[in-house]
Design a protein around this motif. Structure first.
Motif, PDB file in Angstrom:
ATOM      1  N   THR A 168       0.835  -1.197   0.000  1.00 59.78           N
ATOM      2  CA  THR A 168       0.000   0.000   0.000  1.00 59.78           C
ATOM      3  C   THR A 168       0.871   1.248   0.000  1.00 59.78           C
ATOM      4  OG1 THR A 168      -1.532  -1.259   1.421  1.00 59.78           O
ATOM      5  CG2 THR A 168      -2.002   1.073   1.098  1.00 59.78           C
ATOM      6  N   PHE A 169       0.430   2.269  -0.720  1.00 58.58           N
ATOM      7  CA  PHE A 169       1.110   3.560  -0.665  1.00 58.58           C
ATOM      8  C   PHE A 169       0.165   4.650  -1.157  1.00 58.58           C
ATOM      9  CE2 PHE A 169       2.030   1.787  -4.832  1.00 58.58           C
ATOM     10  CZ  PHE A 169       1.884   2.853  -5.705  1.00 58.58           C
ATOM     11  N   LEU A 170       0.453   5.883  -0.755  1.00 59.07           N
ATOM     12  CA  LEU A 170      -0.276   7.067  -1.207  1.00 59.07           C
ATOM     13  C   LEU A 170       0.638   7.907  -2.082  1.00 59.07           C
ATOM     14  CD1 LEU A 170      -2.270   8.283   1.950  1.00 59.07           C
ATOM     15  CD2 LEU A 170      -3.205   7.291  -0.139  1.00 59.07           C
ATOM     16  N   VAL A 171       0.057   8.599  -3.018  1.00 56.66           N
ATOM     17  CA  VAL A 171       0.795   9.484  -3.915  1.00 56.66           C
ATOM     18  C   VAL A 171       0.321  10.917  -3.672  1.00 56.66           C
ATOM     19  CG1 VAL A 171       1.370  10.019  -6.305  1.00 56.66           C
ATOM     20  CG2 VAL A 171       0.986   7.631  -5.613  1.00 56.66           C
ATOM     21  N   TYR A 172       1.292  11.831  -3.496  1.00 56.44           N
ATOM     22  CA  TYR A 172       0.993  13.235  -3.203  1.00 56.44           C
ATOM     23  C   TYR A 172       1.444  14.108  -4.365  1.00 56.44           C
ATOM     24  CZ  TYR A 172       0.816  11.265   1.524  1.00 56.44           C
ATOM     25  OH  TYR A 172       0.528  10.491   2.621  1.00 56.44           O
ATOM     26  N   ASP A 173       0.910  15.334  -4.392  1.00 52.38           N
ATOM     27  CA  ASP A 173       1.406  16.270  -5.403  1.00 52.38           C
ATOM     28  C   ASP A 173       2.742  16.843  -4.939  1.00 52.38           C
ATOM     29  OD1 ASP A 173       0.929  18.301  -3.564  1.00 52.38           O
ATOM     30  OD2 ASP A 173      -0.969  18.914  -4.465  1.00 52.38           O
ATOM     31  N   ASP A 174       3.383  17.594  -5.815  1.00 56.09           N
ATOM     32  CA  ASP A 174       4.736  18.088  -5.530  1.00 56.09           C
ATOM     33  C   ASP A 174       4.738  19.482  -4.927  1.00 56.09           C
ATOM     34  OD1 ASP A 174       3.799  19.324  -7.762  1.00 56.09           O
ATOM     35  OD2 ASP A 174       5.593  19.033  -8.977  1.00 56.09           O
ATOM     36  N   THR A 175       3.597  19.918  -4.373  1.00 58.20           N
ATOM     37  CA  THR A 175       3.537  21.227  -3.729  1.00 58.20           C
ATOM     38  C   THR A 175       3.982  21.110  -2.271  1.00 58.20           C
ATOM     39  OG1 THR A 175       1.243  20.930  -3.030  1.00 58.20           O
ATOM     40  CG2 THR A 175       1.629  21.882  -5.225  1.00 58.20           C
ATOM     41  N   ASN A 195      -0.625  17.587  -1.080  1.00 61.62           N
ATOM     42  CA  ASN A 195      -2.005  17.134  -1.125  1.00 61.62           C
ATOM     43  C   ASN A 195      -2.079  15.724  -1.702  1.00 61.62           C
ATOM     44  OD1 ASN A 195      -3.139  19.728  -0.272  1.00 61.62           O
ATOM     45  ND2 ASN A 195      -2.466  20.457  -2.281  1.00 61.62           N
ATOM     46  N   GLU A 196      -2.994  14.927  -1.174  1.00 64.12           N
ATOM     47  CA  GLU A 196      -3.144  13.552  -1.648  1.00 64.12           C
ATOM     48  C   GLU A 196      -3.780  13.536  -3.038  1.00 64.12           C
ATOM     49  OE1 GLU A 196      -5.445  11.522   1.243  1.00 64.12           O
ATOM     50  OE2 GLU A 196      -3.923  11.603   2.804  1.00 64.12           O
ATOM     51  N   LYS A 252     -17.135   8.597  -0.863  1.00 64.24           N
ATOM     52  CA  LYS A 252     -16.527   8.826   0.456  1.00 64.24           C
ATOM     53  C   LYS A 252     -16.099  10.280   0.656  1.00 64.24           C
ATOM     54  CE  LYS A 252     -16.815   4.439   1.491  1.00 64.24           C
ATOM     55  NZ  LYS A 252     -17.323   3.960   0.208  1.00 64.24           N
ATOM     56  N   GLY A 253     -16.082  11.057  -0.409  1.00 72.27           N
ATOM     57  CA  GLY A 253     -15.726  12.463  -0.269  1.00 72.27           C
ATOM     58  C   GLY A 253     -14.246  12.745  -0.391  1.00 72.27           C
ATOM     59  N   GLU A 254     -13.391  11.771  -0.113  1.00 76.93           N
ATOM     60  CA  GLU A 254     -11.950  11.885  -0.279  1.00 76.93           C
ATOM     61  C   GLU A 254     -11.351  10.489  -0.409  1.00 76.93           C
ATOM     62  OE1 GLU A 254      -9.850  13.303   3.332  1.00 76.93           O
ATOM     63  OE2 GLU A 254     -11.872  13.609   4.135  1.00 76.93           O
ATOM     64  N   ILE A 255     -10.043  10.425  -0.604  1.00 76.85           N
ATOM     65  CA  ILE A 255      -9.391   9.130  -0.824  1.00 76.85           C
ATOM     66  C   ILE A 255      -9.594   8.258   0.418  1.00 76.85           C
ATOM     67  CG2 ILE A 255      -7.188   7.983  -1.286  1.00 76.85           C
ATOM     68  CD1 ILE A 255      -6.282  10.680  -2.546  1.00 76.85           C
ATOM     69  N   PRO A 256     -10.251   7.096   0.272  1.00 76.67           N
ATOM     70  CA  PRO A 256     -10.597   6.293   1.456  1.00 76.67           C
ATOM     71  C   PRO A 256      -9.471   5.407   1.976  1.00 76.67           C
ATOM     72  CG  PRO A 256     -11.526   5.291  -0.503  1.00 76.67           C
ATOM     73  CD  PRO A 256     -10.859   6.557  -0.960  1.00 76.67           C
ATOM     74  N   ILE A 257      -8.227   5.760   1.698  1.00 73.92           N
ATOM     75  CA  ILE A 257      -7.072   5.110   2.302  1.00 73.92           C
ATOM     76  C   ILE A 257      -6.419   6.108   3.252  1.00 73.92           C
ATOM     77  CG2 ILE A 257      -4.759   4.189   1.905  1.00 73.92           C
ATOM     78  CD1 ILE A 257      -5.688   2.902  -0.592  1.00 73.92           C
ATOM     79  N   VAL A 258      -6.242   5.704   4.497  1.00 72.81           N
ATOM     80  CA  VAL A 258      -5.670   6.585   5.521  1.00 72.81           C
ATOM     81  C   VAL A 258      -4.262   6.107   5.822  1.00 72.81           C
ATOM     82  CG1 VAL A 258      -5.950   7.585   7.807  1.00 72.81           C
ATOM     83  CG2 VAL A 258      -7.970   6.918   6.482  1.00 72.81           C
TER      84      VAL A 258
END
Length: 470
Positions: free
Chosen positions: A139-146, A150-151, A204-210
């Motif tokens: 599992t992993f999350l990807v964020y923007d480069d700012t 932000n997810e 869910k309104g946002e990415i449902p992985i915490v």
């Protein structure tokens, strides 16, 4: 800590770049070796087991002891949620979703891997939310480069193995964006191809992985102590080997032979019989002067080895900040203040865990509140909710009761009742205390009557008659 990033202008959740996602999966898969090694150490598969040249290979699993102690202290007791608003619908939804069990799994993953993940979803045959702990190896999350990081999306992938055809292994990747869920069937994780199914909205309104972090660098509790753990294993293994060599000493004879019987060339049966007789009778006869017998023993410094063992063990607990709970200093007669000083290091790292975990909990609560609002129209004030963590430690109830008694009347009852460990709901307990006080006053009034609180009339009878005539 490795963070996966991607420029925000290259990401479109309605038309995701499947090749970019596959590249990130390959990159994450290539770095899983570190996490797998940490898992092996927790399970007791230490480096010393691979050293085949050693006669003894002992594993003293400090890694498991550290993680179990740290995670139990941190989140052994379930997280509670306090609010001056009605949040029963939210707490019931969390209970139904199995949040307490997932919190325990997350706490252990944080201690082992330095990070933990959970997936919030709705089963196909149910309408309630479910929370599931996900392995960090997949599992992993990807964020923007700012600077805000932000997810953008989250990925959970796993190998689908067909035991009827072990030569064919495919990977299934679930990609979760803010509004959609994609499933990628990867025929070869090292190859370029990836086929996508139609997207499915998850509401869910946002990415449902915490994602939860153990600390800023996502380092596990025993990860930096692995060299010390290896040294301790090597020392204990060599200690057993030295002990065996000390027991298997060599008997040296000077000026005589062990056996009087003549051995046949290459036979040695006479000497073998004499050795068996010596072991049984524990007696050896030597001829005249000049003959002697002695054991050739290996010098074994037991005291020096014990000092080194304690030094390494102390360093393991010192640098991990997780004390040894079986130490003699943790006795039943230790005062609360003394216990706090002994646990200061673990308390400090637990406070760091708590800060980062609360960040993840806020996202979990946002998803649940949004779901309850969307499905049932229940509005819950998220800002008024406070997650509360309770340390899993034995309490000195006598000391607490004395403190509460000394402060009674000087501090509010609600604050004092909150200090008592076995009081789960302070408001309910406070109402019960007040009700008991009212009932006690009522019983007292019934017992002694409800006469006015006036001094007794000591006027003599004859004077009372004069007053009545007037």
């Amino acid at each position: 800590m490795h963070v996966f990033t991607m420029p925000a202008d290259r990401w479109d959740e309605r038309n995701p770049d499947k090749q970019a996602i596959l590249h990130l999966i390959q990159k994450h898969h290539a770095g899983v070796e570190r996490l797998e090694n940490l898992k092996k150490y927790y399970e007791g598969q230490h480096k010393i087991l691979e050293e085949e040249e050693r006669e003894n290979r002992l594993v003293c699993n400090h890694a498991k002891d550290i993680s179990d102690t740290a995670s139990s202290y941190f989140i052994g007791n379930p997280v509670t949620y306090k609010s001056d608003k009605d949040i029963k619908a939210l707490t019931d939804a969390l209970e139904t979703a199995g949040a307490d069990e997932v919190d325990g799994d997350n706490g252990l993953d944080l201690s082992i891997y330095g990070r933990a993940y959970e997936y919030i979803y709705t089963k196909h045959d149910e309408t309630d939310l479910t929370v599931k702990n996900l392995p960090p190896q997949n599992t992993f999350l990807v964020y923007d480069d700012t600077i805000e990081q932000n997810e953008l999306f989250g990925v959970y992938y796993y190998a689908r193995v067909d035991d009827t055809d072990r030569s064919k292994t495919t990977y299934i990747a679930t990609v979760l964006t803010q509004n959609y869920k994609y499933v990628l069937n990867i025929q070869d994780i090292k190859g370029p191809q990836a086929l996508a199914e139609a997207p499915e909205p998850h509401f869910k309104g946002e990415i449902p992985i915490v994602e939860y972090l153990n600390n800023k660098l996502a380092i596990g509790d025993f990860e930096l102590q692995i060299p010390l753990i290896d040294a301790y294993n090597a020392l204990m293994s060599d200690r057993i080997t030295d002990k065996e060599q000390f027991i298997d000493s060599i008997l040296a004879l000077y000026g005589t032979l062990l056996s009087d019987e003549d051995d046949e060339p290459g036979d040695g049966k006479g000497t073998e019989k004499a050795m068996k007789r010596l072991r049984k009778e524990k007696l050896i006869e030597l001829p005249g002067a000049g003959a002697k017998a002695e054991y050739l023993t290996h010098t074994y410094d037991e005291a020096g080895v014990e000092v080194l063992k304690k030094a390494i063990e102390q360093d393991i607990h010192k640098f991990s900040h997780i004390p040894c709970m079986t130490d003699e200093s943790f006795g039943g007669n230790v005062s609360g203040v003394a216990m706090e000083f002994k646990l200061l290091g673990m308390e400090n790292i637990t406070k760091i865990k708590t800060r980062y975990y609360k960040k993840g909990l806020r996202k979990r609560l946002r998803i649940f509140c949004n779901f309850l609002n969307t499905r049932s129209g229940i509005l819950i004030a998220l800002a008024a909710i406070t997650p509360t963590f309770t340390r899993a430690l034995p309490k000195n109830l006598l000391e607490i009761s004395q403190m509460v008694a000394n402060l009674w009347g000087k501090v509010s009852k609600k604050t004092l009742l909150a200090q008592i460990p076995f009081v789960d709901d302070v408001d309910e307990e406070l109402a019960a205390v007040e009700q008991e006080e009212q009932e006690a006053l009522k019983q007292q009034a019934e017992l002694f009557g409800s006469h006015a609180n006036e001094p007794p009339d000591d006027t003599p009878p004859e004077k009372k008659d004069d007053v009545d005539e007037q």
